[in-house]
Design an enzyme around this catalytic site. Sequence first.
Site, short mmCIF file in Angstrom:
data_model
loop_
_atom_site.label_atom_id
_atom_site.label_comp_id
_atom_site.label_asym_id
_atom_site.label_seq_id
_atom_site.Cartn_x
_atom_site.Cartn_y
_atom_site.Cartn_z
N HIS A 91 27.45 57.35 -10.93
CA HIS A 91 27.76 56.13 -10.43
C HIS A 91 28.77 55.45 -11.41
O HIS A 91 28.78 55.79 -12.42
CB HIS A 91 26.52 55.36 -10.44
CG HIS A 91 25.64 55.56 -9.53
ND1 HIS A 91 24.49 54.73 -9.14
CD2 HIS A 91 25.18 56.49 -8.80
CE1 HIS A 91 23.76 55.22 -8.39
NE2 HIS A 91 24.08 56.45 -8.15
N GLU B 17 29.41 52.60 -12.69
CA GLU B 17 28.98 51.76 -13.34
C GLU B 17 28.16 52.55 -14.76
O GLU B 17 28.23 52.29 -15.94
CB GLU B 17 27.87 50.93 -13.15
CG GLU B 17 28.47 49.96 -11.87
CD GLU B 17 28.20 50.71 -10.53
OE1 GLU B 17 28.25 49.73 -9.51
OE2 GLU B 17 27.88 51.84 -10.43
N CYS C 88 22.94 48.99 -9.83
CA CYS C 88 21.62 49.82 -9.38
C CYS C 88 20.86 49.59 -10.54
O CYS C 88 21.32 49.44 -11.56
CB CYS C 88 21.79 51.05 -8.48
SG CYS C 88 21.77 52.40 -9.92
N CYS D 162 22.01 52.07 -13.37
CA CYS D 162 23.33 51.62 -14.05
C CYS D 162 23.00 50.17 -14.75
O CYS D 162 23.43 50.26 -15.87
CB CYS D 162 24.17 51.46 -12.96
SG CYS D 162 24.56 52.58 -11.99
#
Length: 150
Positions: free
Chosen positions: A53, A55, A83, A86
């Site tokens: 991801h 992030e 999420c 993250c």
Amino acid sequence: MSTDESYVRRAIELSRSAVENGNTPFGSLLVIDDDVVRTDENTTLTEDDIAAHPEFKLARWAARELEAAEREACTMYTSTEPCPMCASAIAYAGLERVVYSVSVDSLADVRDDGVIEIPCEEVFDRADARTDVDGPIREAEGLAVHDAYF
């Protein structure tokens, strides 16, 4: 357009780029003192890596490459609310602020599965992180990318 809106738009552009590159629509950037220090986009599909991801990757990079004072002055702009994975990485990295476009609740309305509906602010609170959260910003624009993909 405010500075936050401008950077969120860049994050949304990165989410479009992620889709063009064969991934799901997520993009993020790190800003310190109005300077973009790094950008990234989702690469979970092309790297076959569930943790890729943007992030998460940016939080890891910041923890390795930036001094504590820089991380404390850093804002992460992201196309979608981080999420829990993250958000935890952001908390551990000690980033000062997160600004997002699409909320986790709005994302869950668009996607059929794969959304853990825990707001990032809740993760930060439970982690005793000093990370401030602002969003959603330009949510309709960010949602349009998800709507087109999902």
